[in-house]
Design a protein around this motif. Structure first.
Motif, PDB file in Angstrom:
ATOM      1  N   PHE A 114      77.624  34.926  67.906  1.00 28.79           N
ATOM      2  CA  PHE A 114      77.680  33.519  68.285  1.00 28.79           C
ATOM      3  C   PHE A 114      76.256  33.050  68.532  1.00 28.79           C
ATOM      4  CE2 PHE A 114      82.041  34.532  69.665  1.00 28.79           C
ATOM      5  CZ  PHE A 114      82.711  33.455  69.121  1.00 28.79           C
ATOM      6  N   ILE A 115      75.926  31.894  68.016  1.00 29.86           N
ATOM      7  CA  ILE A 115      74.619  31.306  68.266  1.00 29.86           C
ATOM      8  C   ILE A 115      74.755  30.133  69.231  1.00 29.86           C
ATOM      9  CG2 ILE A 115      72.670  30.156  67.172  1.00 29.86           C
ATOM     10  CD1 ILE A 115      72.819  32.344  65.219  1.00 29.86           C
ATOM     11  N   SER A 116      75.794  29.346  69.053  1.00 28.27           N
ATOM     12  CA  SER A 116      76.072  28.251  69.963  1.00 28.27           C
ATOM     13  C   SER A 116      77.564  27.957  69.913  1.00 28.27           C
ATOM     14  CB  SER A 116      75.265  26.999  69.584  1.00 28.27           C
ATOM     15  OG  SER A 116      75.712  26.484  68.361  1.00 28.27           O
ATOM     16  N   PRO A 117      78.113  27.375  70.926  1.00 29.99           N
ATOM     17  CA  PRO A 117      77.488  26.948  72.157  1.00 29.99           C
ATOM     18  C   PRO A 117      77.039  28.151  72.988  1.00 29.99           C
ATOM     19  CG  PRO A 117      79.862  26.636  72.301  1.00 29.99           C
ATOM     20  CD  PRO A 117      79.554  27.094  70.910  1.00 29.99           C
ATOM     21  N   GLN A 118      76.122  27.900  73.877  1.00 25.08           N
ATOM     22  CA  GLN A 118      75.489  28.955  74.664  1.00 25.08           C
ATOM     23  C   GLN A 118      76.497  29.798  75.440  1.00 25.08           C
ATOM     24  OE1 GLN A 118      72.295  29.800  74.480  1.00 25.08           O
ATOM     25  NE2 GLN A 118      72.630  31.498  75.876  1.00 25.08           N
ATOM     26  N   TYR A 119      77.528  29.158  76.004  1.00 29.36           N
ATOM     27  CA  TYR A 119      78.483  29.928  76.805  1.00 29.36           C
ATOM     28  C   TYR A 119      79.250  30.929  75.952  1.00 29.36           C
ATOM     29  CZ  TYR A 119      82.591  27.184  75.348  1.00 29.36           C
ATOM     30  OH  TYR A 119      83.594  26.605  74.632  1.00 29.36           O
ATOM     31  N   ASP A 155      75.633  32.682  57.148  1.00 31.25           N
ATOM     32  CA  ASP A 155      75.734  31.827  58.326  1.00 31.25           C
ATOM     33  C   ASP A 155      76.911  30.875  58.136  1.00 31.25           C
ATOM     34  OD1 ASP A 155      73.509  32.831  59.624  1.00 31.25           O
ATOM     35  OD2 ASP A 155      72.164  31.345  58.786  1.00 31.25           O
ATOM     36  N   TYR A 156      77.745  30.780  59.160  1.00 31.77           N
ATOM     37  CA  TYR A 156      78.850  29.837  59.156  1.00 31.77           C
ATOM     38  C   TYR A 156      78.671  28.873  60.321  1.00 31.77           C
ATOM     39  CZ  TYR A 156      81.613  32.690  55.945  1.00 31.77           C
ATOM     40  OH  TYR A 156      82.071  33.371  54.865  1.00 31.77           O
ATOM     41  N   ILE A 157      78.941  27.640  60.064  1.00 33.50           N
ATOM     42  CA  ILE A 157      79.017  26.643  61.124  1.00 33.50           C
ATOM     43  C   ILE A 157      80.445  26.120  61.090  1.00 33.50           C
ATOM     44  CG2 ILE A 157      78.237  24.396  61.932  1.00 33.50           C
ATOM     45  CD1 ILE A 157      75.530  25.030  60.608  1.00 33.50           C
ATOM     46  N   VAL A 158      81.141  26.331  62.198  1.00 29.89           N
ATOM     47  CA  VAL A 158      82.542  25.954  62.270  1.00 29.89           C
ATOM     48  C   VAL A 158      82.715  25.000  63.445  1.00 29.89           C
ATOM     49  CG1 VAL A 158      84.891  26.810  62.539  1.00 29.89           C
ATOM     50  CG2 VAL A 158      83.186  28.220  61.380  1.00 29.89           C
TER      51      VAL A 158
END
Length: 64
Positions: free
Chosen positions: A38-43, A12-15
């Motif tokens: 993609f998990i977020s942002p929703q768009y 998992d990466y959070i960028v």
């Protein structure tokens, strides 16, 4: 980790990126379409799903 083979199954990466960098980052993620999500942002998650569905449609129509 996969306990059988001691290999990483996923990462998992959070960028956090400025808005101006999102388009370039999306192109990078799309290169790994089958292995990235993609998990977020929703768009962005919805856009990724849309592109994945378009690929499915493209290759499904050629198979018939």
């Amino acid at each position: 980790m996969n306990k059988t083979h001691s290999k990483t199954i996923y990462v998992d990466y959070i960028v956090k990126l400025p808005e101006r960098s999102l388009e370039e980052f999306c192109r990078w993620v799309y290169r790994f379409m089958g292995n990235a999500q993609f998990i977020s942002p929703q768009y962005l998650a919805e856009q990724h799903q849309k592109f994945a569905c378009a690929l499915i449609d493209r290759y499904s129509s050629k198979a018939t």
